[in-house]
Motif scaffolding. Structure first.
Motif: not given
Lengths: 201, 98
Positions: A46, A49-50, A52-53, A123, A167-170, A172-173
């Protein structure tokens, strides 16, 4: 008379062998390592991800270093002390401990060396990690005769195949769901099974 | 033919349940009371009596501690117990025709 004694000796030896065979696979770990690493890896995922955002990728290495360092610190201190309550066949315990130590070292190396050298992109880091993690579950399940633990490996491997393509949010989830379902929940089950070995009714 | 005498067998180990306890502890190294009970299929009372006999004979040692504030007993074989178990196995093996 000697024939009867022979027969009795044979039966006693067979009885001893059956008890020892049954006890061979018995290993009960309190599952704390599974739960802690699960929580730490979710936190790392998490946080990554943050970062990176917010385009703060220069801090990714420090964040991972802190979280992984915390995990190792725990393993070397509290987990090591709790080992006196880890019960079961010494050889089986040694093999399982060696598997997990080797896997944790491999994952730490893949994460840091792979990340710093840029040979494994961030990623797809989870995909690589989870593939390795699946190996440890598979071996532990086979050695302890627990089919459900062995089958968790297929969950890790199927999930990691997916993680190689998203990659990305999916991603991470999915990584979080896998970590909860395949690591933290099994850790809680291990803990309950471990406690059940001590409860005297 | 060996000069083995069946009467020489260690009576403390020769009982079925105590033999099972010794075999389980040899294989597991250390085990809780509950785990031994499950492995040998004994009742609490029966196991307590036999494990105490092994303790009194110096074959088994016990370490009392707490897990979640509940008292637990962890058993293991002593060196004396390990060597007695090995001797017992050797006796049994000697009884078999070579």
């Amino acid at each position: 008379m000697p024939k009867q004694e022979n027969q009795e000796a044979k039966e006693q030896l067979a009885f001893i062998k059956s008890i020892m065979d049954d006890s061979q696979k018995v290993v009960a770990d309190n599952g704390d390592g599974f739960i802690l690493w699960g929580i730490l890896i979710i936190l790392a995922g998490i946080s990554s991800f943050i970062l990176d955002q917010f385009q703060l990728n220069q801090f990714q290495g420090w964040m991972y270093l802190g979280i992984v360092g915390l995990g190792w610190l725990y393993m070397m201190t509290i987990h090591r002390r709790a080992k006196k309550y880890s019960i079961g066949n010494p050889l089986t315990k040694k093999i399982i401990d060696s598997i997990w130590t080797a896997v944790l070292i491999s994952m730490t190396l893949l994460g840091f060396v792979g990340g710093v050298s840029d040979t494994i992109d961030l990623d797809h880091m989870n995909a690589v990690m989870y593939t390795v993690l699946g190996t440890a579950y598979f071996l532990q399940g086979v050695i302890t005769g627990k089919t459900w633990v062995r089958n968790l490996a297929f969950g890790w491997w199927l999930g990691s195949i997916t993680l190689f393509f998203i990659t990305g949010l999916p991603a991470t989830i999915l990584a979080v769901i896998m970590m909860v379902g395949l690591q933290i929940i099994p850790g809680i089950i291990f803990n309950r099974q471990w406690k059940a070995q001590f409860v005297e009714d | 033919m060996t000069d083995f005498h069946y009467q020489q067998i260690d009576d403390l180990i020769h009982s079925r349940i105590r033999l099972a306890i010794m075999a389980a502890l040899t294989s597991m190294g250390t085990a809780s009371f509950t785990l031994i009970k499950k492995t040998v299929g004994a009742t609490d009372g029966n196991l307590s009596v036999h494990i105490r006999k092994l303790e009194e004979g110096g074959y088994v040692s016990v370490e009392k501690s707490f897990v979640d504030r509940k008292p637990v007993s962890i058993y293991s074989l002593t060196d004396h117990g390990t060597s007695a178990f090995k001797t017992y196995i050797k006796y049994l093996e000697n009884m078999l025709p070579s």
